[in-house]
Design a protein around this motif. Structure first.
Motif, PDB file in Angstrom:
ATOM      1  N   LEU A   1       0.819  -1.208   0.000  1.00  0.00           N
ATOM      2  CA  LEU A   1       0.000   0.000   0.000  1.00  0.00           C
ATOM      3  C   LEU A   1       0.856   1.263   0.000  1.00  0.00           C
ATOM      4  N   CYS A   2       0.309   2.315  -0.612  1.00  0.00           N
ATOM      5  CA  CYS A   2       0.930   3.632  -0.551  1.00  0.00           C
ATOM      6  C   CYS A   2      -0.171   4.672  -0.342  1.00  0.00           C
ATOM      7  N   VAL A   3       0.239   5.887  -0.036  1.00  0.00           N
ATOM      8  CA  VAL A   3      -0.694   6.981   0.215  1.00  0.00           C
ATOM      9  C   VAL A   3      -0.506   8.049  -0.856  1.00  0.00           C
ATOM     10  N   THR A   4      -1.579   8.415  -1.525  1.00  0.00           N
ATOM     11  CA  THR A   4      -1.543   9.475  -2.541  1.00  0.00           C
ATOM     12  C   THR A   4      -2.353  10.660  -2.042  1.00  0.00           C
ATOM     13  N   ALA A   5      -1.799  11.864  -2.181  1.00  0.00           N
ATOM     14  CA  ALA A   5      -2.468  13.067  -1.679  1.00  0.00           C
ATOM     15  C   ALA A   5      -2.421  14.180  -2.724  1.00  0.00           C
ATOM     16  N   ARG A   6      -3.381  15.073  -2.620  1.00  0.00           N
ATOM     17  CA  ARG A   6      -3.347  16.282  -3.434  1.00  0.00           C
ATOM     18  C   ARG A   6      -2.126  17.108  -3.025  1.00  0.00           C
ATOM     19  N   LYS A   7      -1.350  17.543  -4.011  1.00  0.00           N
ATOM     20  CA  LYS A   7      -0.127  18.286  -3.706  1.00  0.00           C
ATOM     21  C   LYS A   7      -0.485  19.721  -3.308  1.00  0.00           C
ATOM     22  N   VAL A   8      -0.352  20.014  -2.025  1.00  0.00           N
ATOM     23  CA  VAL A   8      -0.631  21.350  -1.481  1.00  0.00           C
ATOM     24  C   VAL A   8       0.534  21.729  -0.568  1.00  0.00           C
TER      25      VAL A   8
END
Length: 246
Positions: A83-90
């Motif tokens: 598993l990995c975590v993807t986030a909106r780049k802010v």
């Protein structure tokens, strides 16, 4: 189509499946007709009588259940994932690690749906790992998580899109927990930031094949062969030899 093999396969295998099938067809002359979806829902379809020659699941329990009910001739582990975590780049991300991103109340967290989709099951296992190390944090994540993918009533991810990319870029979520096999593609999107999850928190996803008919055996053997394993590794999966035993 008599000279073809029908496959029901976990959606996370889609990227690897086309080169696998093309190589198999080139070698044998046999075509492969594949349909993708959440593995739990696909298993239910086979249990309810739908015919398939091969079932490729993102876990071992669904194939083993088919075998137990007499609907699979054999079950073989064939690759792994994590598993990995993807986030909106802010800008806020610059001071946060993967766990703080998940727990941050400013960010909407989306996941796959447990029981219907193995990715959701693995995510809930990761929440348990977090809970053991940080009491209350895993429970907070279970309560916070929006189960937007892989359920019976979930909106379908558009063709050619990755769930994390679609959910975040369309404004439905800010963070998504998904498979590491997608990380390379996700990092190509400048709007996204991908965080690796440390091994002591992560979960090893073990994928398994249920060979349902004699017709499906040659394809299963090809996937387990050196050529098939190489194709899977090129698509971001771990090979069968690196999969932890059950």
């Amino acid at each position: 189509m008599t000279n073809s093999i029908k496959v029901l396969a976990a959606g996370s295998l889609r990227r690897a499946w086309q080169p696998l099938c093309e190589a198999f067809t080139e070698k044998t002359g046999t075509k492969v007709n594949a349909e993708f979806g959440p593995a739990g829902l696909l298993r239910e379809r086979i249990e309810q009588g739908e015919k398939a020659d091969l079932f490729a699941s993102a876990n071992t329990s669904h194939p083993l259940a088919l075998q137990q009910h007499g609907k699979a001739l054999s079950v073989d582990n064939f690759c792994g994932n994590s598993l990995c975590v993807t986030a909106r780049k802010v800008p806020e991300l610059e001071t946060l690690n993967w766990l703080k991103v998940l727990l941050d109340s400013r960010f909407r967290l989306a996941t796959s749906t447990p029981k219907n989709d193995p990715s959701g099951d693995y995510t809930w296992q990761m929440f348990e790992n977090i809970e053991r190390r940080h009491p209350g944090a895993g429970e907070a994540l279970r309560n916070k998580a929006l189960r937007l993918v892989g359920g019976e009533k979930s909106a379908k991810v558009p063709e050619g899109k990755l769930a994390a990319e679609w959910l975040i870029c369309s404004g439905q979520a800010d963070v998504f927990i998904g498979y590491t096999s997608y990380a390379t593609l996700l990092r190509e999107n400048d709007e996204l930031e991908v965080f690796n999850v440390p091994a002591d928190y992560n979960v090893r996803a073990i994928y398994a094949l249920a060979t349902c008919t004699e017709k499906g055996k040659p394809l299963a053997e090809f996937i387990l062969s050196e050529t098939g394993q190489h194709i899977l590794q090129n698509a971001g999966f771990c090979g069968k030899h690196s999969v932890m035993p059950e």
